[in-house]
Design a protein around this motif. Structure first.
Motif, PDB file in Angstrom:
ATOM      1  N   PRO A  96      13.116  -2.129  20.762  1.00  0.00           N
ATOM      2  CA  PRO A  96      14.558  -1.875  20.743  1.00  0.00           C
ATOM      3  C   PRO A  96      15.302  -2.769  21.732  1.00  0.00           C
ATOM      4  O   PRO A  96      14.698  -3.322  22.656  1.00  0.00           O
ATOM      5  N   PRO A  97      16.619  -2.904  21.569  1.00  0.00           N
ATOM      6  CA  PRO A  97      17.405  -3.673  22.548  1.00  0.00           C
ATOM      7  C   PRO A  97      17.416  -2.941  23.892  1.00  0.00           C
ATOM      8  O   PRO A  97      17.392  -1.711  23.939  1.00  0.00           O
ATOM      9  N   LYS A  98      17.425  -3.702  24.968  1.00  0.00           N
ATOM     10  CA  LYS A  98      17.389  -3.118  26.314  1.00  0.00           C
ATOM     11  C   LYS A  98      18.783  -2.781  26.838  1.00  0.00           C
ATOM     12  O   LYS A  98      18.953  -1.855  27.614  1.00  0.00           O
ATOM     13  N   ASP A  99      19.794  -3.552  26.426  1.00  0.00           N
ATOM     14  CA  ASP A  99      21.149  -3.373  26.942  1.00  0.00           C
ATOM     15  C   ASP A  99      21.917  -2.347  26.116  1.00  0.00           C
ATOM     16  O   ASP A  99      21.655  -2.179  24.920  1.00  0.00           O
ATOM     17  N   PRO A 100      22.894  -1.682  26.728  1.00  0.00           N
ATOM     18  CA  PRO A 100      23.739  -0.736  25.979  1.00  0.00           C
ATOM     19  C   PRO A 100      24.518  -1.463  24.876  1.00  0.00           C
ATOM     20  O   PRO A 100      24.876  -2.630  25.017  1.00  0.00           O
ATOM     21  N   ILE A 101      24.753  -0.755  23.787  1.00  0.00           N
ATOM     22  CA  ILE A 101      25.525  -1.286  22.659  1.00  0.00           C
ATOM     23  C   ILE A 101      26.906  -0.624  22.719  1.00  0.00           C
ATOM     24  O   ILE A 101      27.025   0.593  22.601  1.00  0.00           O
ATOM     25  N   ALA A 102      27.937  -1.438  22.905  1.00  0.00           N
ATOM     26  CA  ALA A 102      29.308  -0.932  23.040  1.00  0.00           C
ATOM     27  C   ALA A 102      29.792  -0.367  21.701  1.00  0.00           C
ATOM     28  O   ALA A 102      29.289  -0.742  20.642  1.00  0.00           O
ATOM     29  N   PRO A 103      30.774   0.534  21.733  1.00  0.00           N
ATOM     30  CA  PRO A 103      31.349   1.056  20.482  1.00  0.00           C
ATOM     31  C   PRO A 103      31.843  -0.084  19.590  1.00  0.00           C
ATOM     32  O   PRO A 103      32.478  -1.024  20.061  1.00  0.00           O
ATOM     33  N   GLY A 104      31.476  -0.017  18.311  1.00  0.00           N
ATOM     34  CA  GLY A 104      31.875  -1.039  17.353  1.00  0.00           C
ATOM     35  C   GLY A 104      30.925  -2.228  17.286  1.00  0.00           C
ATOM     36  O   GLY A 104      30.999  -3.025  16.360  1.00  0.00           O
ATOM     37  N   GLU A 105      30.022  -2.350  18.239  1.00  0.00           N
ATOM     38  CA  GLU A 105      29.073  -3.475  18.270  1.00  0.00           C
ATOM     39  C   GLU A 105      27.831  -3.141  17.450  1.00  0.00           C
ATOM     40  O   GLU A 105      27.549  -1.990  17.167  1.00  0.00           O
ATOM     41  N   THR A 106      27.069  -4.192  17.111  1.00  0.00           N
ATOM     42  CA  THR A 106      25.830  -4.006  16.356  1.00  0.00           C
ATOM     43  C   THR A 106      24.628  -4.357  17.218  1.00  0.00           C
ATOM     44  O   THR A 106      24.746  -5.066  18.212  1.00  0.00           O
ATOM     45  N   GLY A 107      23.491  -3.853  16.813  1.00  0.00           N
ATOM     46  CA  GLY A 107      22.241  -4.139  17.506  1.00  0.00           C
ATOM     47  C   GLY A 107      21.108  -4.231  16.505  1.00  0.00           C
ATOM     48  O   GLY A 107      21.275  -3.915  15.318  1.00  0.00           O
TER      49      GLY A 107
END
Length: 156
Positions: A96-107
């Motif tokens: 999984p991605p390590k950094d937080p995913i901001a609202p509206g962003e994709t991961g």
């Protein structure tokens, strides 16, 4: 004995009536504002929406490594934090991605499968995050042909 009861009654009367000061005057308006702000922040929840929750590798040869990417969007109103991702077996490794995913962003969550097993194989990936549910479930599947297997069907 009467004096003791009278003394206790007087103490109790003073104790219970002294608390009747104006309670509203004891409220600190800064604390009320801080509590309201904290409650508002508590209502903000990330929502993890996957483009697909299951991936089929189709028919593969045994031992042939496979990889897929589960794309998702944070459709909530708070940063999405993935705390852990585990699979139902050691032959499948989620990344999984390590950094937080901001609202509206994709991961993207990358899943690697080493191609072990035989015939129909199905694996589950559990994603732990700070969403309302707390966990999201993804699945991969494949039909694994054993190595050096002959053709399937009648022979003449």
């Amino acid at each position: 004995m009467k004096k003791v009861i009278l003394a206790l009654s007087t103490i109790a009367l003073v104790a219970f009536t002294s608390c009747k000061d104006n309670a509203a005057s004891k409220i600190n308006s800064d604390n009320v504002a801080e509590a309201a702000q904290r409650d508002e922040v508590g209502k903000q929840i990330p929502v993890m929406e996957f483009e697909e929750s299951e991936h089929d590798f189709g028919t593969i040869e045994q031992g042939t490594a496979q990889e897929t990417v589960f794309k998702f969007t944070n459709t909530g109103n708070a940063p999405l934090i993935i705390t852990n991702a585990t699979s139902s077996c050691g032959c499948t490794v989620p990344n999984p991605p390590k950094d937080p995913i901001a609202p509206g962003e994709t991961g993207e969550l990358v899943v690697k499968f080493n191609g072990s097993g035989q015939n129909q194989v199905s694996k589950t990936i559990t994603v732990n995050a700070n969403t309302e549910k707390g966990t999201e479930i993804l699945r991969i599947k494949a039909f694994v042909n054993p190595k050096n297997a002959g053709p399937v069907g009648p022979t003449s």
